[in-house]
Scaffold this motif. Structure first.
Motif, PDB file in Angstrom:
ATOM      1  N   LEU A  40       0.829  -1.209   0.000  1.00 14.58           N
ATOM      2  CA  LEU A  40       0.000   0.000   0.000  1.00 14.58           C
ATOM      3  C   LEU A  40       0.862   1.257   0.000  1.00 14.58           C
ATOM      4  N   ASP A  52      -1.699  -4.793   2.248  1.00 15.11           N
ATOM      5  CA  ASP A  52      -3.046  -5.313   2.409  1.00 15.11           C
ATOM      6  C   ASP A  52      -2.977  -6.795   2.102  1.00 15.11           C
ATOM      7  N   THR A  54      -4.897 -10.906   2.361  1.00 19.14           N
ATOM      8  CA  THR A  54      -6.049 -11.788   2.545  1.00 19.14           C
ATOM      9  C   THR A  54      -5.511 -13.189   2.769  1.00 19.14           C
ATOM     10  N   HIS A  63      -9.153 -10.589   6.274  1.00 21.19           N
ATOM     11  CA  HIS A  63      -8.436  -9.483   5.642  1.00 21.19           C
ATOM     12  C   HIS A  63      -7.763  -8.644   6.723  1.00 21.19           C
ATOM     13  N   SER A  64      -6.569  -8.163   6.419  1.00 19.49           N
ATOM     14  CA  SER A  64      -5.841  -7.282   7.333  1.00 19.49           C
ATOM     15  C   SER A  64      -4.997  -6.311   6.526  1.00 19.49           C
ATOM     16  N   THR A  65      -4.829  -5.135   7.088  1.00 20.99           N
ATOM     17  CA  THR A  65      -3.802  -4.218   6.621  1.00 20.99           C
ATOM     18  C   THR A  65      -2.713  -4.300   7.674  1.00 20.99           C
ATOM     19  N   SER A  81      -1.098  -5.836  12.517  1.00 17.51           N
ATOM     20  CA  SER A  81      -2.245  -5.325  11.773  1.00 17.51           C
ATOM     21  C   SER A  81      -2.623  -3.948  12.296  1.00 17.51           C
TER      22      SER A  81
END
Length: 153
Positions: A40, A52, A54, A63-65, A81
Motif C-alpha cells: 500500500l 493489504d 487476505t 483481511h488485514s492491513t 495489523s
C-alpha cells in the motif's frame, strides 16, 4: 491473544533467511494460505512499509492491513495489523554459522469478543497452527534453496 510459535533449523545463514523473508513477494510462496498480498506504500521493506493481505484459514477468509513494526537486518522482522483481523507476526533469525540458522515463527492473533468471536477463534485455531507449521516448513526449504543460489552466484 493466542500465540502460535514454531522453531525450525535451516541450512542457510541468518542473513540469507532474513533477506528471503524481507522480500514481500516471497511471502505468498511460503504461506500457502495467503490469497492476496499487496503493498500500500512505495516503501516495501523496513519499519513503516504497509500491505493489504487476505488469508484463507479453512472455511474463513480474513483481511488485514499490516505494517512492518520491527526490522532488524539479519535478525528480526515483525508486522502488526493496523486494520481488519488483529494479528502480530514475528520472524526471528538466530545465526548458527555460515550455513545454518534457527528461525522462530511467532504468530499472535486476536478474535473479537462475544459469542461470534469465540466461535471464530475455535474455528480458525487448528488452521492457524497448521498454517504456521506448514509455512515454517516451506520457508526453511525455500530459504535453503535461496541461500545455495546466493552462495553459488
Amino acid at each position: 491473544m493466542t500465540e502460535v510459535k514454531i522453531v525450525a533449523d535451516c541450512a542457510a545463514s541468518a542473513e540469507s533467511a532474513f533477506a528471503y523473508v524481507d522480500d514481500y513477494q516471497h511471502l505468498p510462496k511460503f504461506i500457502n494460505e495467503i490469497s492476496a498480498f499487496t503493498p500500500l506504500t512505495e516503501q516495501v521493506e523496513g519499519v513503516g512499509a504497509t500491505f493489504d493481505g487476505t488469508i484463507q484459514l479453512g472455511p474463513i477468509t480474513l483481511h488485514s492491513t499490516i505494517e512492518i513494526v520491527r526490522h532488524e537486518p539479519g535478525y528480526a522482522i515483525g508486522v502488526k495489523s493496523i486494520k481488519g483481523f488483529e494479528i502480530e507476526s514475528t520472524f526471528l533469525f538466530h545465526d548458527r554459522g555460515e550455513e545454518a540458522c534457527t528461525i522462530d515463527a511467532i504468530v499472535d492473533y486476536r478474535v473479537p469478543g462475544g459469542l461470534a468471536g469465540k466461535l471464530l477463534g475455535k474455528t480458525i485455531e487448528p488452521f492457524v497452527k497448521l498454517a504456521v507449521k506448514s509455512s515454517t516448513h516451506h520457508l526453511v526449504t525455500q530459504v535453503a534453496e535461496f541461500h545455495a543460489t546466493r552462495a553459488n552466484a
